[in-house]
Design a protein around this motif. Structure first.
Motif, mmCIF file in Angstrom:
data_model
loop_
_atom_site.group_PDB
_atom_site.id
_atom_site.type_symbol
_atom_site.label_atom_id
_atom_site.label_comp_id
_atom_site.label_asym_id
_atom_site.label_seq_id
_atom_site.Cartn_x
_atom_site.Cartn_y
_atom_site.Cartn_z
ATOM 1 N N TRP A 255 51.583 -39.522 41.078
ATOM 2 C CA TRP A 255 51.901 -40.626 40.183
ATOM 3 C C TRP A 255 50.997 -41.804 40.526
ATOM 4 C CZ3 TRP A 255 52.912 -44.378 43.541
ATOM 5 C CH2 TRP A 255 53.648 -44.101 44.701
ATOM 6 N N GLN A 256 50.994 -42.797 39.652
ATOM 7 C CA GLN A 256 50.263 -44.024 39.916
ATOM 8 C C GLN A 256 50.855 -45.149 39.080
ATOM 9 O OE1 GLN A 256 46.391 -42.405 38.576
ATOM 10 N NE2 GLN A 256 46.266 -44.198 37.233
ATOM 11 N N PHE A 257 50.680 -46.381 39.561
ATOM 12 C CA PHE A 257 51.095 -47.540 38.766
ATOM 13 C C PHE A 257 50.094 -48.664 38.990
ATOM 14 C CE2 PHE A 257 53.495 -47.994 42.766
ATOM 15 C CZ PHE A 257 53.215 -49.312 43.119
ATOM 16 N N PRO A 258 49.938 -49.579 38.030
ATOM 17 C CA PRO A 258 48.958 -50.652 38.169
ATOM 18 C C PRO A 258 49.309 -51.594 39.315
ATOM 19 C CG PRO A 258 49.660 -50.400 35.881
ATOM 20 C CD PRO A 258 50.590 -49.579 36.707
ATOM 21 N N PHE A 259 48.299 -51.926 40.096
ATOM 22 C CA PHE A 259 48.473 -52.915 41.163
ATOM 23 C C PHE A 259 47.112 -53.541 41.443
ATOM 24 C CE2 PHE A 259 48.855 -54.429 45.539
ATOM 25 C CZ PHE A 259 49.977 -55.223 45.406
ATOM 26 N N GLY A 260 47.017 -54.851 41.221
ATOM 27 C CA GLY A 260 45.745 -55.539 41.365
ATOM 28 C C GLY A 260 45.279 -56.073 40.019
ATOM 29 N N MET A 261 44.172 -56.816 40.051
ATOM 30 C CA MET A 261 43.632 -57.373 38.814
ATOM 31 C C MET A 261 42.147 -57.666 39.000
ATOM 32 S SD MET A 261 45.075 -61.303 38.816
ATOM 33 C CE MET A 261 46.772 -60.777 38.803
ATOM 34 N N ARG A 262 41.461 -57.817 37.891
ATOM 35 C CA ARG A 262 40.045 -58.147 37.929
ATOM 36 C C ARG A 262 39.862 -59.595 38.361
ATOM 37 N NH1 ARG A 262 37.110 -54.132 35.743
ATOM 38 N NH2 ARG A 262 38.211 -52.637 34.424
ATOM 39 N N GLY A 263 38.692 -59.884 38.915
ATOM 40 C CA GLY A 263 38.416 -61.233 39.382
ATOM 41 C C GLY A 263 38.195 -61.259 40.879
ATOM 42 N N PRO A 264 38.117 -62.433 41.454
ATOM 43 C CA PRO A 264 37.899 -62.551 42.900
ATOM 44 C C PRO A 264 39.193 -62.300 43.666
ATOM 45 C CG PRO A 264 38.085 -64.720 41.930
ATOM 46 C CD PRO A 264 38.148 -63.743 40.785
ATOM 47 N N ARG B 221 41.490 -50.594 43.952
ATOM 48 C CA ARG B 221 41.231 -51.936 43.440
ATOM 49 C C ARG B 221 42.260 -52.363 42.397
ATOM 50 N NH1 ARG B 221 40.095 -56.585 42.682
ATOM 51 N NH2 ARG B 221 38.058 -57.541 42.427
ATOM 52 N N TYR B 222 42.746 -51.380 41.599
ATOM 53 C CA TYR B 222 43.637 -51.723 40.493
ATOM 54 C C TYR B 222 44.889 -50.853 40.405
ATOM 55 C CZ TYR B 222 39.242 -53.861 38.979
ATOM 56 O OH TYR B 222 38.067 -54.572 38.933
ATOM 57 N N GLN B 223 45.079 -49.915 41.320
ATOM 58 C CA GLN B 223 46.193 -48.983 41.203
ATOM 59 C C GLN B 223 46.798 -48.690 42.576
ATOM 60 O OE1 GLN B 223 47.283 -47.421 38.223
ATOM 61 N NE2 GLN B 223 45.757 -48.552 37.034
ATOM 62 N N CYS B 224 48.045 -48.228 42.562
ATOM 63 C CA CYS B 224 48.675 -47.597 43.713
ATOM 64 C C CYS B 224 48.941 -46.151 43.329
ATOM 65 C CB CYS B 224 49.969 -48.311 44.083
ATOM 66 S SG CYS B 224 50.847 -47.569 45.493
ATOM 67 N N LEU B 225 48.473 -45.204 44.165
ATOM 68 C CA LEU B 225 48.542 -43.791 43.811
ATOM 69 C C LEU B 225 49.136 -42.967 44.951
ATOM 70 C CD1 LEU B 225 45.269 -44.836 43.253
ATOM 71 C CD2 LEU B 225 45.482 -42.928 41.690
ATOM 72 N N LEU B 226 49.842 -41.899 44.566
ATOM 73 C CA LEU B 226 50.263 -40.868 45.500
ATOM 74 C C LEU B 226 49.376 -39.652 45.262
ATOM 75 C CD1 LEU B 226 52.533 -40.197 47.645
ATOM 76 C CD2 LEU B 226 53.576 -38.866 45.800
ATOM 77 N N ILE B 227 48.679 -39.195 46.304
ATOM 78 C CA ILE B 227 47.710 -38.106 46.166
ATOM 79 C C ILE B 227 48.018 -37.014 47.187
ATOM 80 C CG2 ILE B 227 45.259 -37.476 46.362
ATOM 81 C CD1 ILE B 227 44.493 -40.155 45.356
#
Length: 226
Positions: free
Chosen positions: A53-62, A38-44
């Motif tokens: 690693w991870q970095f922010p992607f996305g935001m709160r709201g509709p 919902r709010y991040q892009c991650l390598l798992i």
């Protein structure tokens, strides 16, 4: 999950879910999972659940994160990724390995697609920029290395794209199906059809020369290339 038993093998992060499908990438001799939440892009690491690693992607709201992450390897053997979303989120194109990620270009100017996954052909993305629920939407060609928009067709309409035989199939939510020949110089419409009367929002599938489409009521199979 363990395929044989259904038991949970590991659990990682408290991130809420998105609509985006994970994708796999081979790094340093092992398979890794690239996931947009919902709010991040991650390598798992899919075996252990370890986050590389991870970095922010996305935001709160509709908002909706729904396009599948795209990965590719450049001519120097370096791994790249693209993630995109609408609602003012835009895109992030980055270079990455198993330990770090470095953004190369980002923002809403190049591309911000609500749920359609862009198509990568010969160093260029072909994509529908915009939202299904908030027209207009544009068909775009974007240079992968720089984010430069090579051309765009305004008021194209929203939909999803598939690549086959060097061409694109555009299944627009309006119900129109288009066969396109594309290049960084522009595009040509080769054929159009309206095989179903309803809204084509479900992702189409192409297999063995047959195209499967579904609107709200009907699933149909079309023979292509004959």
């Amino acid at each position: 999950f363990d395929l044989a038993t259904g038991k949970v093998r590991w659990q990682a992060t408290d991130e809420p879910a998105s609509y985006a499908a994970p994708t796999s990438v081979r790094l340093a001799g092992s398979d890794q999972a690239l996931i947009v939440t919902r709010y991040q892009c991650l390598l798992i690491n899919p075996t252990t659940g370890t986050i590389g690693w991870q970095f922010p992607f996305g935001m709160r709201g509709p908002t909706v994160n729904a396009a599948t992450p795209i990965t590719w390897i450049d001519e120097d053997g370096r791994n790249h990724l693209l993630v995109t979303a609408a609602y003012g989120i835009g895109s992030v194109c980055a270079r990455f390995d198993e330990r770090s990620v470095t953004p190369l270009w980002q923002g809403v100017e190049s591309l911000a697609s609500q749920y359609g996954t862009p198509i990568l052909l010969d160093g260029h993305f072909y994509c529908i920029d915009g939202r299904d629920d908030l027209p207009p939407a544009s068909l775009k060609c974007v240079e992968a290395a720089t984010g430069r928009v090579c051309w765009q067709e305004n008021n194209f309409g929203y939909g999803t794209l598939l690549a086959a035989d060097g061409k694109l199939l555009a299944a627009k939510t309006s119900g129109e199906l288009m066969l396109l020949k594309v290049s960084p110089a522009g595009f040509e419409t080769l054929a159009t059809a309206r095989p179903l009367p309803g809204t084509l929002r479900a992702l189409p599938a192409l297999a063995d020369g047959k195209l499967y489409l579904r609107d709200e009521n009907t699933l149909t199979c079309l023979a292509l290339g004959h």
